[in-house]
Design a protein around this motif. Structure first.
Motif, PDB file in Angstrom:
ATOM      1  N   MET B   1       0.836  -1.194   0.000  1.00 55.55           N
ATOM      2  CA  MET B   1       0.000   0.000   0.000  1.00 55.55           C
ATOM      3  C   MET B   1       0.877   1.252   0.000  1.00 55.55           C
ATOM      4  N   ALA B   2       0.666   2.063  -0.996  1.00 55.09           N
ATOM      5  CA  ALA B   2       1.468   3.285  -1.075  1.00 55.09           C
ATOM      6  C   ALA B   2       0.987   4.282  -0.042  1.00 55.09           C
ATOM      7  N   LEU B   3       1.911   4.833   0.719  1.00 50.21           N
ATOM      8  CA  LEU B   3       1.503   5.837   1.697  1.00 50.21           C
ATOM      9  C   LEU B   3       1.316   7.175   1.004  1.00 50.21           C
ATOM     10  N   SER B   4       0.571   7.993   1.664  1.00 49.84           N
ATOM     11  CA  SER B   4       0.314   9.312   1.105  1.00 49.84           C
ATOM     12  C   SER B   4       1.618  10.075   1.011  1.00 49.84           C
ATOM     13  N   GLY B   5       1.636  11.056   0.143  1.00 50.79           N
ATOM     14  CA  GLY B   5       2.821  11.889   0.006  1.00 50.79           C
ATOM     15  C   GLY B   5       3.152  12.636   1.286  1.00 50.79           C
ATOM     16  N   MET B   6       2.170  12.776   2.179  1.00 50.55           N
ATOM     17  CA  MET B   6       2.396  13.541   3.395  1.00 50.55           C
ATOM     18  C   MET B   6       2.591  12.580   4.554  1.00 50.55           C
ATOM     19  N   ARG B   7       3.818  12.445   4.947  1.00 50.87           N
ATOM     20  CA  ARG B   7       4.129  11.433   5.927  1.00 50.87           C
ATOM     21  C   ARG B   7       3.469  11.723   7.273  1.00 50.87           C
ATOM     22  N   GLY B   8       3.548  12.994   7.677  1.00 53.73           N
ATOM     23  CA  GLY B   8       2.988  13.367   8.969  1.00 53.73           C
ATOM     24  C   GLY B   8       1.495  13.047   9.049  1.00 53.73           C
ATOM     25  N   LEU B   9       0.800  13.255   7.940  1.00 49.60           N
ATOM     26  CA  LEU B   9      -0.628  12.985   7.901  1.00 49.60           C
ATOM     27  C   LEU B   9      -0.889  11.485   8.068  1.00 49.60           C
ATOM     28  N   SER B  10      -0.094  10.694   7.367  1.00 50.76           N
ATOM     29  CA  SER B  10      -0.267   9.250   7.449  1.00 50.76           C
ATOM     30  C   SER B  10      -0.030   8.752   8.868  1.00 50.76           C
ATOM     31  N   VAL B  11       0.997   9.315   9.483  1.00 51.85           N
ATOM     32  CA  VAL B  11       1.308   8.883  10.848  1.00 51.85           C
ATOM     33  C   VAL B  11       0.135   9.208  11.778  1.00 51.85           C
ATOM     34  N   PHE B  12      -0.380  10.394  11.606  1.00 54.44           N
ATOM     35  CA  PHE B  12      -1.495  10.796  12.476  1.00 54.44           C
ATOM     36  C   PHE B  12      -2.722   9.893  12.257  1.00 54.44           C
ATOM     37  N   ILE B  13      -3.051   9.657  10.995  1.00 57.37           N
ATOM     38  CA  ILE B  13      -4.210   8.808  10.705  1.00 57.37           C
ATOM     39  C   ILE B  13      -4.006   7.421  11.292  1.00 57.37           C
ATOM     40  N   SER B  14      -2.805   6.946  11.157  1.00 57.26           N
ATOM     41  CA  SER B  14      -2.477   5.629  11.674  1.00 57.26           C
ATOM     42  C   SER B  14      -2.598   5.607  13.194  1.00 57.26           C
ATOM     43  N   ASP B  15      -2.120   6.657  13.843  1.00 54.93           N
ATOM     44  CA  ASP B  15      -2.220   6.751  15.303  1.00 54.93           C
ATOM     45  C   ASP B  15      -3.676   6.692  15.749  1.00 54.93           C
ATOM     46  N   VAL B  16      -4.476   7.510  15.075  1.00 54.18           N
ATOM     47  CA  VAL B  16      -5.887   7.557  15.456  1.00 54.18           C
ATOM     48  C   VAL B  16      -6.515   6.182  15.283  1.00 54.18           C
ATOM     49  N   ARG B  17      -6.158   5.546  14.198  1.00 56.91           N
ATOM     50  CA  ARG B  17      -6.732   4.234  13.912  1.00 56.91           C
ATOM     51  C   ARG B  17      -6.367   3.227  14.995  1.00 56.91           C
ATOM     52  N   ASN B  18      -5.167   3.375  15.527  1.00 57.92           N
ATOM     53  CA  ASN B  18      -4.719   2.397  16.515  1.00 57.92           C
ATOM     54  C   ASN B  18      -5.234   2.677  17.924  1.00 57.92           C
ATOM     55  N   CYS B  19      -5.911   3.750  18.093  1.00 59.02           N
ATOM     56  CA  CYS B  19      -6.428   4.043  19.426  1.00 59.02           C
ATOM     57  C   CYS B  19      -7.421   2.963  19.835  1.00 59.02           C
ATOM     58  N   PRO B  20      -7.234   2.397  21.030  1.00 62.58           N
ATOM     59  CA  PRO B  20      -8.094   1.292  21.440  1.00 62.58           C
ATOM     60  C   PRO B  20      -9.522   1.746  21.745  1.00 62.58           C
ATOM     61  N   ASN B  21      -9.701   2.983  22.139  1.00 62.01           N
ATOM     62  CA  ASN B  21     -11.063   3.414  22.470  1.00 62.01           C
ATOM     63  C   ASN B  21     -11.256   4.883  22.147  1.00 62.01           C
ATOM     64  N   LYS B  22     -12.474   5.291  22.307  1.00 61.02           N
ATOM     65  CA  LYS B  22     -12.858   6.653  21.950  1.00 61.02           C
ATOM     66  C   LYS B  22     -12.098   7.681  22.790  1.00 61.02           C
ATOM     67  N   GLU B  23     -11.871   7.324  24.048  1.00 62.11           N
ATOM     68  CA  GLU B  23     -11.208   8.232  24.968  1.00 62.11           C
ATOM     69  C   GLU B  23      -9.782   8.525  24.488  1.00 62.11           C
ATOM     70  N   GLN B  24      -9.086   7.450  24.129  1.00 58.67           N
ATOM     71  CA  GLN B  24      -7.718   7.588  23.620  1.00 58.67           C
ATOM     72  C   GLN B  24      -7.715   8.413  22.341  1.00 58.67           C
ATOM     73  N   GLU B  25      -8.706   8.144  21.520  1.00 57.27           N
ATOM     74  CA  GLU B  25      -8.788   8.853  20.245  1.00 57.27           C
ATOM     75  C   GLU B  25      -8.894  10.355  20.489  1.00 57.27           C
ATOM     76  N   ARG B  26      -9.782  10.693  21.436  1.00 59.23           N
ATOM     77  CA  ARG B  26      -9.964  12.100  21.740  1.00 59.23           C
ATOM     78  C   ARG B  26      -8.652  12.741  22.212  1.00 59.23           C
ATOM     79  N   LEU B  27      -7.917  12.004  23.080  1.00 62.74           N
ATOM     80  CA  LEU B  27      -6.651  12.539  23.581  1.00 62.74           C
ATOM     81  C   LEU B  27      -5.680  12.797  22.438  1.00 62.74           C
ATOM     82  N   ARG B  28      -5.627  11.808  21.513  1.00 66.35           N
ATOM     83  CA  ARG B  28      -4.702  11.938  20.386  1.00 66.35           C
ATOM     84  C   ARG B  28      -5.100  13.125  19.504  1.00 66.35           C
ATOM     85  N   VAL B  29      -6.394  13.253  19.284  1.00 62.74           N
ATOM     86  CA  VAL B  29      -6.880  14.344  18.439  1.00 62.74           C
ATOM     87  C   VAL B  29      -6.605  15.690  19.096  1.00 62.74           C
ATOM     88  N   ASP B  30      -6.871  15.778  20.404  1.00 61.79           N
ATOM     89  CA  ASP B  30      -6.622  17.032  21.112  1.00 61.79           C
ATOM     90  C   ASP B  30      -5.151  17.427  21.011  1.00 61.79           C
TER      91      ASP B  30
END
Lengths: 163, 1043
Positions: B1-30
């Motif tokens: 799978m080719a990653l997006s040209g924007m590495r930072g964006l991919s990392v962030f999306i990946s982080d959010v995806r790996n959040c085990p729950n909504k609470e963690q997701e919110r923390l990461r987003v904040d």
């Protein structure tokens, strides 16, 4: 207007792409998305359940249980289609031609497929911008602009060259 | 799978995806939001690439449902970036994050315009797309000419022009004036000659929007649309890329056919023929294939073609083809096609007269009730139900009710109840259905439903024993729904005594079986049970000591209940039941309910409004059906004469009282009791009911005693004696008896503008009229109450010489339960009291029915009240001296009435009483203007003086002098109000005479001579004391009077 919104949501209910052609506030979106996703998910669950039953009982009878791809919701309709783990949900006006929209979803998927090659949920997720570009070439202001895949993909290829 | 040209964006999306729950997701987003915010703050350090990356992150976060309240400026500023990648992000993200009213958007207008008129076509596309998605009014005003130029000019490439088309559509919606320029329709037509299908697809969307508002400006586009359809259908010159699974752009085909549906018709015969050829090809040439996508696409086209055929009102043959196709579709397994088949069949039902063909598919439609998508089938069944198939359909619905999805049950039961009510072949079946409904789905049965069944049972004596027996049966069931307890307790209380000789139905047994339910019910039911006990107790003859003690102890117990309603009932019933014989009077059977519109149907209508579609078809269908009338089933229930009717619509209680005179004439005369005729005109909302979509009902017969109970002492009023004795000419030979008093109905209509003119068991004729100066516009509403058509319908107007009348064509046949409207125009040539007669006849079965009805186009309708002041009145009064312009007459035998009432009467005949004009307060003076084609406006003055020894009182009226005038003066005697002196004056001798005579007719009580020929109206209903009778018109007061 025709198309009101296009959503791509996975089985867990996580939104992978959301494009609205009528403005909704964030609160309205937050309320709307889970509601319709739940509705459509429930229908397909039921469908899967029924299919399981088919093997046990008379196939003919239970095939009838399959549900159609159109759900009435509030004052409009949702036409949806499922590809593996991903749902494509399109909100349309009540008088829209449902089958045409249903196939438009497939056209969208085929277009993404041509670009990504065996498109999957992750492609859309990590290439959010490209998914947006494609959609942008296909739908404008709730109307279909283009159905020719080469034309749709031309600007993206142009951009790929520039990067 | 080719990653997006924007590495930072991919990392962030990946982080959010790996959040085990909504609470963690919110923390990461904040955390990320904080990061982006900081970066934006020292903007100078951001490269365009970084900016782009952060803006995408914002969009992603926003998509996840988090509020992003900053960074909008950054997104908008990217629009003015020189390079394509940044600009593109700017445009797309701006369109996603902002709405059209956002302030930042305005800042960008100039940049956007520069991009649109610039030379870089990729920039043009980006700008057009954004404006097309979120452009507001300001954009419309500043950009419309530029966008139009792009669309029309062939020097731009299709990729720009297709976007310009939809951009213009947006601007048009924001400000319709942008395309309201001369010659735009021609340009639009030229656009449709376009070869590029992309441009054509967009332009077709634009056209749909334009023709949906003003089709008449775009007739020139119609043949072009047909050409496009031909090109697509024949697959001529369609690039491979625009075919989808071998089908030439199904989306463009669908859009084109949609555009055609906004034109009311296709007039040019050649165009029409070409269009039907294409449609025929689509209808017949679409096969079911294995490939799902191809199948869907071809059926998308096919369903649109069906809609177009329906819209164009094709010949019956083609319509039958369509129904046959739909019949095929509703039988297939593929759920989408089946769903659409049902949906389109429902539409078909509304548009054309193919119901009978549709009915052939009833069995299949009923099978579809088992679909998970039940709603379509339910709507269709609901729409196609009529008397012929109501039993089958309603019983299917009932059967289905117990297995249906919970979400559907309320709608199902409501619809079943409505259909049962509307189309019941007999009333006992209706009762069965409702009780079953309550039994099977009590939770989903609203109160309206059981109230309605109680109304029917109360109003139909034949039904009462049956209903009571049924209720008794249900009470034997071990666990019944509380609604069932309510309805059966109520029915047993009222009618349980009718079962007295049956086993298990002694008062004691009835009491016991109902009382068993009491511990399980809620406080809302207890009051009903208490009433039932009281009624059972009352009906126990001879009194049963044990039962009495039991019931008294219950009342005793609830006398101190905390619920006020229960407490009051218990206390009152206890007190009442100790009064012995009085109890029987007070607790007598409930009176009949006044007929009213079914709350259920009203409810159903309300819910339909919510889901109303805006499609062209539906709009048309609504227009077509709006004049239809649903009429009650007149078939006699249980072989009894047609007194039991399923009334659907409220009638004011007054007219039902009047009806009792005729329907129960025999009975009332036998008993020597007379129903009192209410002198008041029916309430104003009669018309709404009568002419509404669900007009007419039958009304129940009422026993004379009840009326007497309500109006003791009035029953012997001689005025009412022969109210129904005036029979229209030729009436005697009719075997069909009119319902209600024809003379009274005429009289009521003289006073008001709408109401019922005539009614019998087969037909109801309503009148609605509007009077303007010397002209009158009447509409006759002929409503067939039967389930079979009325044939040989004839309506001939016999106008008097002073009226010019023109009745529009009356159809020979009135279909079952339908209402026909016949406009009638009246022109008044000169003053006269003569009355126009409608000679109406129809054939029902072997009976020829003929009635001659006076039409309420009377003199007073051409009067226009006008106030005059003292200064105006008396000079004019004096200037008209003596006969023939001023006539005076002593009128004897005037119906006695208070002065106020006489004033009201004059007012209601459009003679404006001018209070305080005459120095003597007992005198009445009135003025009015008379209009006719010959005389034009003419003022009339009236003065009435009571003849009292030594005192003269003015009653009449007077009018000012514009043209020839008329004045009336009536003098009455306050002691002997049966005598008065009336003076009428106007500038025209005929008018003076006619008006004088007319008023006299209204004032004088004329003993109605039986079979009196000619237009002599009986005066009584107009002028009777109202006060004691007022109670009659109010059902609430009526009830109160009884209890």
């Amino acid at each position: 207007m025709g198309i009101r919104f296009i959503l791509m949501v996975n089985k867990q209910g996580q939104t992978r792409l959301a494009q609205y052609y009528e403005y909704l506030t964030l609160e309205e979106r937050r309320a709307l998305e889970p509601e319709i996703v739940r509705k459509c998910l429930a229908r397909t669950e039921q469908q899967i359940l029924c299919k399981a039953v088919i093997h046990v009982y008379d196939a003919d009878v239970y095939l009838y249980m399959e549900q159609c791809s159109f759900v009435e919701h509030r004052n409009y309709k949702i036409v949806y289609r499922r590809y593996a783990s991903l749902f494509f949900l399109v909100g349309v006006d009540n008088d829209e031609n449902e089958l045409a929209i249903l196939e438009f979803i497939h056209l969208l998927v085929e277009t993404m497929d041509r670009h990504f090659g065996n498109v999957c949920e992750l492609d859309i997720m990590f290439h959010l911008e490209k998914a947006h570009f494609m959609l942008e070439e296909m739908v404008m202001n709730g109307c279909i602009v283009e159905t020719n895949k080469s034309s749709i993909l031309a600007p993206i290829q142009l951009m790929d060259k520039m990067n | 799978m080719a990653l997006s040209g924007m590495r930072g964006l991919s990392v962030f999306i990946s982080d959010v995806r790996n959040c085990p729950n909504k609470e963690q997701e919110r923390l990461r987003v904040d955390k990320e939001l904080g990061n982006v915010r900081t970066r934006f703050k020292n903007e100078k350090g951001l490269t365009p690439y970084e900016k782009k990356k952060y803006v995408w992150k914002m969009l992603y976060i926003y998509m996840l449902g988090y509020d992003v309240d900053f960074g909008h400026m950054e997104a908008v500023s990217l629009i003015s970036a020189p390079k394509y990648p940044e600009k593109q992000v700017g445009y797309i993200v701006t369109a996603c994050l902002l709405n059209e009213n956002h302030d930042f958007l305005r800042l960008a207008i100039n940049t956007v315009r520069n991009d649109i008129i610039g030379r870089n076509e990729t920039f043009q596309c980006l700008a057009l797309t954004m404006v097309g998605n979120i452009g507001g009014r300001e954009f419309a005003e500043s950009l419309a000419p530029d966008v139009q130029k792009l669309l029309i000019s062939s020097s731009y490439r299709p990729l720009v022009r297709k976007k310009a088309a939809l951009c213009l559509l947006r601007l048009y919606r924001k400000n319709p004036d942008v395309v309201n320029v001369d010659g735009w329709a021609d340009r639009m037509a030229q656009l449709l000659d376009e070869r590029d299908l992309g441009v054509l697809t967009s332009s077709m969307s634009l056209l749909v929007a334009l023709v949906s508002n003003h089709y008449d400006a775009y007739w020139s586009c119609l043949p072009k649309c047909v050409k496009i359809l031909e090109r697509l259908a024949r697959n001529q010159d369609i690039p491979q890329e625009y075919t989808y699974y071998g089908i030439p752009s199904p989306w463009l085909q669908v859009k084109t056919m949609r555009a055609l549906q906004y034109f009311p018709t296709v007039e040019d015969p050649n165009t029409r023929r070409s269009l039907f050829e294409v449609l025929q090809r689509i209808l017949m040439g679409t096969d079911v294939v294995k490939n799902v996508n191809k199948n869907n696409a071809s059926h998308a086209v096919l369903f649109e073609a069906l809609a177009l055929v329906m819209h164009l009102d094709a010949e019956k043959e083609m319509m039958s083809q369509c129904v046959a196709l739909l019949g095929k579709f509703i039988a297939v397994r593929e759920p989408n096609i089946r769903y659409l088949g049902l949906e389109n069949m429902t539409r078909m039902l509304m548009v054309t007269d193919v119901q009978d063909i549709i009915k052939r598919h009833q069995a299949q439609i009923i099978t579809s009730l088992k679909d998970p998508d039940i709603r379509r089938a339910l709507d269709l069944l609901y729409g196609m139900c009529d008397v012929s198939n109501a039993k089958d359909i309603v019983e299917e619905l009932l059967q289905y009710l117990s297995t249906a999805d919970f979400a559907m049950r309320e709608e199902l039961s409501l619809k079943a109840a409505i259909l049962a009510e509307k189309f019941a072949p007999d009333l006992s079946w209706y009762v069965d259905v409702i009780l079953q409904l309550i039994d099977k789905a009590g939770d989903f049965v609203s109160d309206d439903i059981w109230f309605r069944v109680v109304q029917f049972v109360t109003n139909n004596e034949d039904l009462q024993p049956y209903a009571a027996a049924k209720a008794r049966e249900y009470l034997d069931k071990p666990a019944i729904h509380e609604t069932m307890v309510k309805v059966s307790a109520y029915i047993i209380g009222e009618f349980g005594h009718l079962l007295a000789r049956r086993p298990g139905c002694s008062p004691k047994e009835l009491f016991t079986v109902i009382h068993e339910k009491l511990p399980a019910v809620t406080t809302s039911t207890i009051p009903i049970l208490l009433s039932t006990y009281a009624k059972i107790f009352m009906h126990t003859q001879p009194p049963d000591q044990e039962l009495q003690n039991q019931i008294w102890s219950i009342f005793n117990k609830y006398e101190s209940c905390i619920d006020v309603e229960i407490q009051q009932r218990a206390a009152e019933y206890l007190a009442l039941s100790r009064r012995g014989a009085d109890l029987v009077d007070i607790l007598a059977e409930m009176p009949k309910f006044p007929e009213r519109q079914s709350a259920l149907i009203k409810k159903a209508e309300d819910t339909e409004v919510d889901t109303a579609e805006q499609s062209a078809i539906k709009l048309r269908a609504q227009q077509q059906t709006s004049s239809a009338l649903v009429v009650t089933d007149q078939r006699p229930a249980n072989g009894t004469p047609p007194v039991n009717q399923l009334g659907l619509v409220k009638m004011p209680s007054m007219s039902s009282n009047a009806d009792h005179n005729s329907t129960d004439q025999g009975l009332s005369q036998e008993n020597g009791t007379l129903s009192k005729v209410d002198p008041q005109p029916p309430s104003a909302d009669l018309l709404g009911d009568l002419l509404g979509p669900l007009a007419i009902e039958g009304r129940p017969a009422t026993a004379g005693q009840q009326q007497q109970t309500v109006t003791p002492g009035l029953g012997s009023d001689p005025n009412a004696v022969d109210a129904s004795a005036i029979v229209p000419v030729g009436e005697e030979q009719n075997s069909v008896q009119p319902i209600g008093n024809i003379a009274e109905r005429f009289h009521a209509l003289c006073l008001k503008d709408s109401g019922v003119l005539y009614e019998d068991p087969n037909i109801q004729i309503g009148v609605k009229s509007e009077w303007r100066l010397h002209q009158g516009f009447l509409v006759l509403f002929l409503g067939n109450k039967n389930t079979s058509p009325l044939v040989s319908v004839q309506a001939i107007i016999l106008p008097p010489s002073h009226l010019k009348m023109e009745l529009s064509l009356v159809p020979d046949t009135i279909p079952p339960r339908a209402q026909v409207q016949c406009p009638l125009e009246v022109v008044n040539l000169r003053p006269s009291r003569d009355v126009a007669v409608l000679d109406f006849s129809y054939k029902f079965g072997n009976n020829m029915v003929n009635v001659k009805l006076r039409l309420p186009a009377v003199l007073s309708k051409f009067l226009q009240p006008i106030p005059v002041s003292t200064e105006e009145f008396f000079p004019q009064w004096r200037s008209l001296s003596g006969p023939p312009l001023k006539l005076q007459e002593v009128v004897r035998g005037v119906k006695p009435m208070p002065l106020v009432e006489m004033a009201n009467l004059l007012n209601s005949f459009r003679l404006m009483v001018c209070p305080a004009l005459d120095p003597n307060p007992n005198n009445l003076v009135a003025s009015t203007t008379f209009y006719s084609e010959n005389t034009r406006a003419m003022l009339c003055l009236v003065r009435a003086i009571c003849l009292f020894p030594g005192l003269q009182t003015l009653i009449g009226g007077i009018t000012a002098q514009l043209n020839p005038q008329l004045s009336v003066r009536i003098e009455t005697d306050p002691a002997d109000r049966t005598q008065l002196r009336m003076t009428v004056a106007s500038g025209d001798p005929t008018l003076t005479l006619e008006l004088k005579e007319f008023i006299k007719e209204q004032l004088v009580f004329m003993p109605p001579a039986p079979h009196a020929p000619g237009p002599v109206p009986p005066a009584p209903p107009v002028a009777q004391p109202t006060s004691p009778v007022a109670a009659l018109t109010d059902p609430g007061a009526m009830l109160a009077g009884l209890l």
